[in-house]
Write a protein that holds these residues in place. Structure first.
Motif, PDB file in Angstrom:
ATOM      1  N   UNK A   1       8.859   1.621  -8.668  1.00 13.64           N
ATOM      2  CA  UNK A   1       9.061   0.476  -9.544  1.00 13.64           C
ATOM      3  C   UNK A   1       8.188   0.616 -10.783  1.00 13.64           C
ATOM      4  N   UNK A   2       8.774   0.327 -11.946  1.00 17.33           N
ATOM      5  CA  UNK A   2       8.075   0.474 -13.223  1.00 17.33           C
ATOM      6  C   UNK A   2       8.017  -0.872 -13.927  1.00 17.33           C
ATOM      7  N   UNK A   3       6.818  -1.353 -14.186  1.00 20.34           N
ATOM      8  CA  UNK A   3       6.604  -2.489 -15.072  1.00 20.34           C
ATOM      9  C   UNK A   3       5.827  -1.955 -16.275  1.00 20.34           C
ATOM     10  N   UNK A   4       6.530  -1.371 -17.200  1.00 25.04           N
ATOM     11  CA  UNK A   4       5.900  -0.718 -18.341  1.00 25.04           C
ATOM     12  C   UNK A   4       6.816   0.355 -18.879  1.00 25.04           C
TER      13      UNK A   4
ATOM     14  N   UNK B   1      -6.782   1.747 -14.066  1.00 26.21           N
ATOM     15  CA  UNK B   1      -7.571   2.460 -15.054  1.00 26.21           C
ATOM     16  C   UNK B   1      -6.794   3.597 -15.658  1.00 26.21           C
ATOM     17  N   UNK B   2      -7.418   4.787 -15.723  1.00 28.23           N
ATOM     18  CA  UNK B   2      -6.832   5.950 -16.388  1.00 28.23           C
ATOM     19  C   UNK B   2      -6.977   7.177 -15.510  1.00 28.23           C
ATOM     20  N   UNK B   3      -5.861   7.900 -15.323  1.00 27.56           N
ATOM     21  CA  UNK B   3      -5.869   9.204 -14.676  1.00 27.56           C
ATOM     22  C   UNK B   3      -5.506  10.259 -15.713  1.00 27.56           C
TER      23      UNK B   3
ATOM     24  N   UNK C   1      -2.313   0.859 -15.530  1.00 25.78           N
ATOM     25  CA  UNK C   1      -3.094   1.536 -16.558  1.00 25.78           C
ATOM     26  C   UNK C   1      -2.327   2.673 -17.174  1.00 25.78           C
ATOM     27  N   UNK C   2      -2.960   3.843 -17.272  1.00 27.71           N
ATOM     28  CA  UNK C   2      -2.376   5.006 -17.929  1.00 27.71           C
ATOM     29  C   UNK C   2      -2.503   6.241 -17.052  1.00 27.71           C
ATOM     30  N   UNK C   3      -1.378   6.895 -16.801  1.00 27.63           N
ATOM     31  CA  UNK C   3      -1.365   8.223 -16.193  1.00 27.63           C
ATOM     32  C   UNK C   3      -0.976   9.218 -17.283  1.00 27.63           C
ATOM     33  N   UNK C   4      -1.844  10.159 -17.550  1.00 23.85           N
ATOM     34  CA  UNK C   4      -1.602  11.142 -18.601  1.00 23.85           C
ATOM     35  C   UNK C   4      -1.755  12.533 -18.006  1.00 23.85           C
ATOM     36  N   UNK C   5      -0.649  13.275 -17.919  1.00 30.90           N
ATOM     37  CA  UNK C   5      -0.716  14.603 -17.332  1.00 30.90           C
ATOM     38  C   UNK C   5       0.604  15.321 -17.411  1.00 30.90           C
ATOM     39  N   UNK C   6       0.625  16.550 -16.925  1.00 31.92           N
ATOM     40  CA  UNK C   6       1.868  17.310 -16.876  1.00 31.92           C
ATOM     41  C   UNK C   6       2.844  16.680 -15.878  1.00 31.92           C
ATOM     42  N   UNK C   7       2.338  16.347 -14.677  1.00 31.38           N
ATOM     43  CA  UNK C   7       3.141  15.676 -13.656  1.00 31.38           C
ATOM     44  C   UNK C   7       2.406  14.421 -13.207  1.00 31.38           C
ATOM     45  N   UNK C   8       3.075  13.271 -13.281  1.00 30.04           N
ATOM     46  CA  UNK C   8       2.502  11.991 -12.865  1.00 30.04           C
ATOM     47  C   UNK C   8       3.383  11.376 -11.782  1.00 30.04           C
ATOM     48  N   UNK C   9       2.773  11.027 -10.644  1.00 32.67           N
ATOM     49  CA  UNK C   9       3.505  10.401  -9.545  1.00 32.67           C
ATOM     50  C   UNK C   9       2.737   9.168  -9.098  1.00 32.67           C
ATOM     51  N   UNK C  10       3.449   8.045  -8.986  1.00 35.40           N
ATOM     52  CA  UNK C  10       2.815   6.805  -8.540  1.00 35.40           C
ATOM     53  C   UNK C  10       3.736   6.094  -7.558  1.00 35.40           C
ATOM     54  N   UNK C  11       3.121   5.411  -6.574  1.00 33.32           N
ATOM     55  CA  UNK C  11       3.909   4.615  -5.648  1.00 33.32           C
ATOM     56  C   UNK C  11       4.753   3.599  -6.386  1.00 33.32           C
ATOM     57  N   UNK C  12       4.141   2.846  -7.285  1.00 32.83           N
ATOM     58  CA  UNK C  12       4.849   2.025  -8.254  1.00 32.83           C
ATOM     59  C   UNK C  12       3.926   1.756  -9.425  1.00 32.83           C
ATOM     60  N   UNK C  13       4.513   1.613 -10.587  1.00 34.07           N
ATOM     61  CA  UNK C  13       3.770   1.368 -11.816  1.00 34.07           C
ATOM     62  C   UNK C  13       3.715  -0.132 -12.040  1.00 34.07           C
ATOM     63  N   UNK C  14       2.608  -0.760 -11.604  1.00 35.45           N
ATOM     64  CA  UNK C  14       2.492  -2.205 -11.699  1.00 35.45           C
ATOM     65  C   UNK C  14       2.566  -2.702 -13.120  1.00 35.45           C
ATOM     66  N   UNK C  15       1.814  -2.097 -13.997  1.00 33.91           N
ATOM     67  CA  UNK C  15       1.875  -2.378 -15.427  1.00 33.91           C
ATOM     68  C   UNK C  15       1.150  -1.254 -16.136  1.00 33.91           C
ATOM     69  N   UNK C  16       1.776  -0.730 -17.172  1.00 28.53           N
ATOM     70  CA  UNK C  16       1.115   0.332 -17.902  1.00 28.53           C
ATOM     71  C   UNK C  16       2.061   1.403 -18.362  1.00 28.53           C
ATOM     72  N   UNK C  17       1.559   2.648 -18.351  1.00 27.86           N
ATOM     73  CA  UNK C  17       2.276   3.748 -18.984  1.00 27.86           C
ATOM     74  C   UNK C  17       2.068   5.036 -18.213  1.00 27.86           C
TER      75      UNK C  17
END
Length: 386
Positions: A147-150, A106-108, A121-137
């Motif tokens: 890992x980034x798929x996007x 979804x969206x954070x 989905x979408x991470x929108x913020x000053x600092x964004x941290x994800x285990x891996x970006x499956x698909x999105x932005x």
């Protein structure tokens, strides 16, 4: 239909091991309609005046300061300061700080977004941290993931493996398959396009575009002011032409594209000897085992023999086009020879010549007498070591 929906709702709660209470209200844990056992409750609507602590919310949650869902959440989670979901999240998180311990779809939206599991989905913020970006932005000032798929779009983007791209001021990755675009790009391995002011990579396949390009092994081309490619074209040249005698230069680049840096003396210039400092861009084309063709266009700065620090650029511009045929001698030596076509541009009329042995010399005004030009042809011959 309503009966079927109710059955599905209660079945979902039972499957999670939670007790379903459709509506929960909390002032501050444990002051809530769920009491001390709130962590074992699942709700569809949760309203928290200051904050709430609940097992799961699948629907809508609103908190004045914070929301804590210990197991999972789906739908929409809104708070003034802090949202936390211990497990999976499906939907929208909106707060100053969003944290999800499991998978997120979804969206954070927050100043700080953190997802420990896979994010889609979408991470929108000053600092964004994800285990891996499956698909999105990821869109923020600082984006970090494994890992980034996007795409990562931000001031600083950090990813281990990137399938898609990074666009930002500083991009750092272990591997990229796609696009890197930024002021500084650093990656271990790439396939695609890297464009930036400074590009550094261990190995790559594709195209590098930048002010400075550095690569140990490149299966492709690099275009820039300085391109240092481990398996690229490298040569030291000494030559003479109708203008400079002698001139010393270096050719650095990829397989077919190179930059030229040169320093020389123009002893036949009028009114006297001039020093030459040159930088250009060229192409290298192997023809046979012992033959090659180089073509470069070079811009020259110049000064008198007395004033070595007074390099004349801008309104006193001197450029030279050099088609060169090279003959390989031995393992690394070559002889290069070819014609030269030169043009000098000034903002004032000047009949002084850069050389006295030019061919087809012409001069006059250009663009409604705003630019004075001199044009001539010549010949160059030299040796180079590859």
């Amino acid at each position: 239909m309503l009966r079927l929906l109710a059955i599905l709702v209660f079945t979902s709660a039972l499957a999670s091991g939670l007790t379903l209470r459709p509506v929960s209200v909390s002032l501050f844990p444990p002051l809530s309609t769920n009491g001390a056992g709130s962590s074992s409750i699942e709700s569809r609507f949760s309203f928290n005046v200051i904050g709430g602590n609940i097992g799961a919310v699948h629907g809508f949650e609103l908190g004045g300061v914070f929301n804590i869902d210990r197991l999972s959440s789906s739908g929409c989670q809104l708070s003034g300061v802090f949202n936390y979901v211990g497990g999976t999240m499906r939907g929208v998180q909106l707060a100053a700080i969003n944290i999800t311990g499991g998978e997120f779809r979804g969206v954070q939206l927050a100043s700080f977004n953190f997802t420990d599991g896979e994010f889609k989905g979408l991470q929108l913020g000053c600092i964004n941290i994800a285990g891996n970006l499956g698909s999105g932005l990821q869109l923020g000032n600082v984006n970090v993931t494994t890992d980034v798929n996007g795409f990562q779009l931000g001031n600083v983007n950090i990813g281990r493996n990137v399938w898609g791209g990074q666009v930002g001021n500083v991009n750092v990755s272990g591997m990229v398959r796609g696009l890197l675009f930024g002021n500084v790009n650093v990656t271990g391995d790439f396939r695609g396009v890297i464009a930036g002011n400074v590009n550094v990579t261990h190995a790559g396949s594709g195209f590098m575009l930048g002010n400075v390009n550095i690569c140990s092994y490149l299966d492709g081309e690099a275009l820039g002011n300085v391109s240092i490619i481990g398996n690229g074209y490298k040569a030291i040249s000494v030559w003479a032409d109708e203008t400079g005698l002698p001139q010393l230069g270096a050719k650095l680049g990829s397989k077919h594209i190179y930059s030229l840096f040169a320093l020389g003396v123009a002893p036949l210039a009028d009114p006297g000897t001039r020093w030459l400092l040159a930088h250009g861009l060229g192409g290298h084309f192997p023809l046979k085992n012992t033959l090659f063709f180089d073509l470069d266009l070079t811009g020259y700065g110049m000064t008198s023999g007395e004033e070595l620090t007074d390099w004349r650029l801008g309104t006193d511009f001197f450029a030279k086009l050099r088609p060169q045929l090279g003959f390989t001698i031995g393992r690394r030596g070559s002889i290069v020879i070819g014609p030269t076509l030169s043009m000098r541009l000034k903002d004032s009329e000047d009949h002084a010549r850069m050389t006295t042995i030019a061919f087809g010399f012409k001069e006059g005004w250009l663009w409604q007498e705003k630019l004075w030009y001199q044009a001539w042809a010549g010949l160059m011959v030299g040796i180079q070591v590859n």
